[in-house]
Scaffold this motif. Structure first.
Motif, PDB file in Angstrom:
ATOM      1  N   LEU A  40      -5.944   1.382  -6.613  1.00  0.00           N
ATOM      2  CA  LEU A  40      -6.160   1.111  -5.600  1.00  0.00           C
ATOM      3  C   LEU A  40      -6.653   2.361  -3.784  1.00  0.00           C
ATOM      4  CD1 LEU A  40      -2.369  -0.362  -5.545  1.00  0.00           C
ATOM      5  CD2 LEU A  40      -4.658  -1.758  -5.120  1.00  0.00           C
ATOM      6  N   ALA A  41      -6.813   1.857  -2.972  1.00  0.00           N
ATOM      7  CA  ALA A  41      -7.603   3.121  -2.267  1.00  0.00           C
ATOM      8  C   ALA A  41      -7.106   2.429  -0.728  1.00  0.00           C
ATOM      9  CB  ALA A  41      -8.719   3.181  -2.387  1.00  0.00           C
ATOM     10  N   LYS A  53      -2.727   7.172  -5.897  1.00  0.00           N
ATOM     11  CA  LYS A  53      -1.924   7.441  -7.164  1.00  0.00           C
ATOM     12  C   LYS A  53      -3.712   8.272  -7.415  1.00  0.00           C
ATOM     13  CE  LYS A  53       0.373   5.560 -10.951  1.00  0.00           C
ATOM     14  NZ  LYS A  53       1.029   4.303 -11.825  1.00  0.00           N
ATOM     15  N   ASN A  54      -3.614   9.516  -7.067  1.00  0.00           N
ATOM     16  CA  ASN A  54      -5.235  10.075  -7.713  1.00  0.00           C
ATOM     17  C   ASN A  54      -5.868   9.696  -8.354  1.00  0.00           C
ATOM     18  OD1 ASN A  54      -3.105  12.291  -6.335  1.00  0.00           O
ATOM     19  ND2 ASN A  54      -1.891  12.438  -8.325  1.00  0.00           N
ATOM     20  N   ASP A 102       5.280  -5.634  -3.276  1.00  0.00           N
ATOM     21  CA  ASP A 102       4.941  -4.227  -2.656  1.00  0.00           C
ATOM     22  C   ASP A 102       4.102  -3.246  -3.377  1.00  0.00           C
ATOM     23  OD1 ASP A 102       5.726  -3.509  -5.809  1.00  0.00           O
ATOM     24  OD2 ASP A 102       8.000  -2.366  -5.131  1.00  0.00           O
ATOM     25  N   LEU A 103       3.078  -3.644  -3.882  1.00  0.00           N
ATOM     26  CA  LEU A 103       1.798  -3.062  -4.700  1.00  0.00           C
ATOM     27  C   LEU A 103       2.218  -2.364  -6.332  1.00  0.00           C
ATOM     28  CD1 LEU A 103      -0.371  -3.277  -1.608  1.00  0.00           C
ATOM     29  CD2 LEU A 103      -0.268  -4.524  -3.774  1.00  0.00           C
ATOM     30  N   ILE A 104       3.376  -1.930  -6.724  1.00  0.00           N
ATOM     31  CA  ILE A 104       4.055  -1.586  -7.105  1.00  0.00           C
ATOM     32  C   ILE A 104       4.591  -1.700  -8.502  1.00  0.00           C
ATOM     33  CG2 ILE A 104       5.385   0.920  -7.092  1.00  0.00           C
ATOM     34  CD1 ILE A 104       5.284   1.510  -3.950  1.00  0.00           C
ATOM     35  N   ASN A 105       5.598  -2.431  -7.695  1.00  0.00           N
ATOM     36  CA  ASN A 105       6.139  -2.994  -9.368  1.00  0.00           C
ATOM     37  C   ASN A 105       5.304  -4.826  -9.283  1.00  0.00           C
ATOM     38  OD1 ASN A 105       8.355  -1.332  -9.552  1.00  0.00           O
ATOM     39  ND2 ASN A 105       8.960  -0.792  -7.678  1.00  0.00           N
ATOM     40  N   TRP A 106       5.295  -4.921 -10.725  1.00  0.00           N
ATOM     41  CA  TRP A 106       4.726  -6.158 -10.901  1.00  0.00           C
ATOM     42  C   TRP A 106       5.329  -6.806 -11.865  1.00  0.00           C
ATOM     43  CZ3 TRP A 106       0.406  -8.393  -8.268  1.00  0.00           C
ATOM     44  CH2 TRP A 106      -0.069  -6.656  -7.512  1.00  0.00           C
ATOM     45  N   GLU A 301       4.135  -0.191   4.700  1.00  0.00           N
ATOM     46  CA  GLU A 301       3.905  -0.414   3.160  1.00  0.00           C
ATOM     47  C   GLU A 301       2.950   0.295   2.290  1.00  0.00           C
ATOM     48  OE1 GLU A 301       4.477  -5.308   2.676  1.00  0.00           O
ATOM     49  OE2 GLU A 301       2.370  -4.697   4.149  1.00  0.00           O
ATOM     50  N   LEU A 302       1.945   1.243   3.268  1.00  0.00           N
ATOM     51  CA  LEU A 302       0.966   1.923   2.964  1.00  0.00           C
ATOM     52  C   LEU A 302       2.099   3.142   2.572  1.00  0.00           C
ATOM     53  CD1 LEU A 302      -1.705   2.933   2.233  1.00  0.00           C
ATOM     54  CD2 LEU A 302      -1.886   3.562   5.300  1.00  0.00           C
ATOM     55  N   ASP A 303       2.759   4.111   3.070  1.00  0.00           N
ATOM     56  CA  ASP A 303       3.477   5.279   3.459  1.00  0.00           C
ATOM     57  C   ASP A 303       4.437   4.801   2.113  1.00  0.00           C
ATOM     58  OD1 ASP A 303       2.841   5.872   5.471  1.00  0.00           O
ATOM     59  OD2 ASP A 303       4.441   4.772   6.769  1.00  0.00           O
ATOM     60  N   LYS A 304       4.606   3.526   1.718  1.00  0.00           N
ATOM     61  CA  LYS A 304       5.365   3.477   0.599  1.00  0.00           C
ATOM     62  C   LYS A 304       4.689   4.131  -0.518  1.00  0.00           C
ATOM     63  CE  LYS A 304       9.286   0.367   1.602  1.00  0.00           C
ATOM     64  NZ  LYS A 304      10.113  -0.460   1.528  1.00  0.00           N
ATOM     65  N   LEU A 305       3.289   3.448  -0.999  1.00  0.00           N
ATOM     66  CA  LEU A 305       2.473   3.442  -1.898  1.00  0.00           C
ATOM     67  C   LEU A 305       1.726   5.230  -1.890  1.00  0.00           C
ATOM     68  CD1 LEU A 305       0.131   0.307  -0.959  1.00  0.00           C
ATOM     69  CD2 LEU A 305       1.400   0.411  -3.388  1.00  0.00           C
ATOM     70  N   LYS A 306       1.473   5.744  -0.820  1.00  0.00           N
ATOM     71  CA  LYS A 306       0.984   7.117  -0.585  1.00  0.00           C
ATOM     72  C   LYS A 306       2.048   7.993  -1.286  1.00  0.00           C
ATOM     73  CE  LYS A 306      -0.650   8.225   2.860  1.00  0.00           C
ATOM     74  NZ  LYS A 306      -0.951   8.507   4.927  1.00  0.00           N
ATOM     75  N   ALA A 307       3.619   7.937  -1.329  1.00  0.00           N
ATOM     76  CA  ALA A 307       4.634   8.331  -1.924  1.00  0.00           C
ATOM     77  C   ALA A 307       4.256   8.402  -3.446  1.00  0.00           C
ATOM     78  CB  ALA A 307       5.388   7.825  -1.354  1.00  0.00           C
ATOM     79  N   ILE A 308       3.893   7.707  -3.583  1.00  0.00           N
ATOM     80  CA  ILE A 308       3.713   6.914  -5.686  1.00  0.00           C
ATOM     81  C   ILE A 308       3.164   8.280  -6.246  1.00  0.00           C
ATOM     82  CG2 ILE A 308       2.935   5.336  -7.200  1.00  0.00           C
ATOM     83  CD1 ILE A 308       5.835   4.410  -5.622  1.00  0.00           C
ATOM     84  N   LYS A 309       3.152   9.319  -7.046  1.00  0.00           N
ATOM     85  CA  LYS A 309       2.202  10.085  -7.416  1.00  0.00           C
ATOM     86  C   LYS A 309       2.005  10.309  -8.593  1.00  0.00           C
ATOM     87  CE  LYS A 309       2.325  12.637  -3.421  1.00  0.00           C
ATOM     88  NZ  LYS A 309       1.335  12.455  -3.029  1.00  0.00           N
TER      89      LYS A 309
END
Length: 309
Positions: A40-41, A53-54, A102-106, A301-309
């Protein structure tokens, strides 16, 4: 009275700007052979993109023999979930599906055997989803070559001669019988369909090698299931292009596509879907990005994605 009218216009404009500023864009894509899964970008302007997520995978493929996750397509459904489909293999009769809040948990990944009833089906490539608000259902569509279905020069393109097919679903559990979606009389893949007023616009790849095309064209229909009719010539330049995805910013359309022989992405823009300007020099995307789709998320939603490392 006139002053009140002007004040209302100013407030409305300010509200629209605030609403736009709270939106962000996500580009889902694959890299390499896609075995590592979903990337994801994000972008706030639809032009400058940064990997999340790098640039590591958010979801690894787990269905079908080849375990691939090519050509991911994600949309936000009427149920608020993000629904994703993807190509699982070069030579399989089904596609992959999963959903997320949330695009994190599938969810668990699902294999949908869309072409299982077609003995001659060689593949199921680049599936996409478009929501049909009128009938409150989703249309999933993809490209398939069926042996013997259309006259084919077997000495060209490994004998591939694709057409677009579709199935309908309300819940991604039960699906309608597969039907032909688009048959322009030539090899076609990589369709993406967007509602456009009371119509639907399809961006697709003309896959012909003889005569050489390998470009992006447009077709329109009054219903999501067609019939679609091509309008105008190619919208891309003198290079091979595939995997179009469309982004709408106000009255501007931006169509991104994979310049796959050049190993980079390109983009064109238009305000009327007829006159197109190449803006490839104005975009910036993560290195190695391949065929994907663009969709909107909220800034939260983007802020939560940006917090994933």
């Amino acid at each position: 009275m006139r002053s009140l009218y002007l004040l209302l216009l100013l407030l409305l404009s300010a509200f629209n700007l605030m609403a736009q500023s709270n939106d962000a864009y996500i580009f889902c894509y694959f890299k390499g052979n896609s075995a590592d899964g979903l990337h994801l970008a994000y972008s706030n302007d639809g032009l400058q993109w940064a990997a999340l997520k790098n640039d590591s995978s958010f979801l690894k493929p787990a269905v079908a023999k080849d375990r691939l996750m090519r050509d991911p397509c994600i949309i936000r459904g009427a149920d608020g979930l993000f629904h994703m489909v993807w190509t699982v293999s070069w030579a399989d009769k089904g596609i992959g599906y999963a959903n997320s809040k949330d695009l994190i948990n599938w969810s668990n990944q699902q294999f949908i055997p869309v072409m299982a009833k077609e003995d001659g089906a060689r593949n199921s490539w680049a599936p996409e989803i478009t929501y049909d608000a009128k009938n409150k259902q989703y249309m999933i569509y993809w490209a398939t070559t069926i042996k013997g279905r259309y006259a084919t020069d077997t000495t060209v393109e490994a004998g591939y001669n694709h057409r677009m097919y579709y199935t309908l679903t309300k819940d991604f559990k039960t699906f309608s019988d597969v039907k032909l979606l688009y048959e322009p009389g030539f090899n076609v893949i990589d369709a993406t369909i967007v509602p456009y007023g009371k119509k639907y616009v399809m961006f697709f790849k003309d896959e012909r090698l003889k005569p050489e095309q390998k470009n992006i064209k447009i077709a329109y229909a009054n219903k999501i299931t067609g019939p679609y009719k091509q309008d105008g010539d190619k919208i891309t330049g003198n290079y091979w292009a595939e995997g179009p995805t469309a982004l709408q910013k106000g009255n501007e359309w931006i169509v991104y596509f994979d310049k796959y022989r050049n190993h980079k992405y390109g983009a064109v823009s238009s305000t009327d879907l007829k006159n197109w300007k190449d803006i490839s020099d104005s975009i910036n995307l993560p290195s190695g990005i391949r065929h994907g789709t663009i969709f909107k998320v909220t800034q939260a939603e983007l802020d939560k994605l940006k917090a994933i490392k």
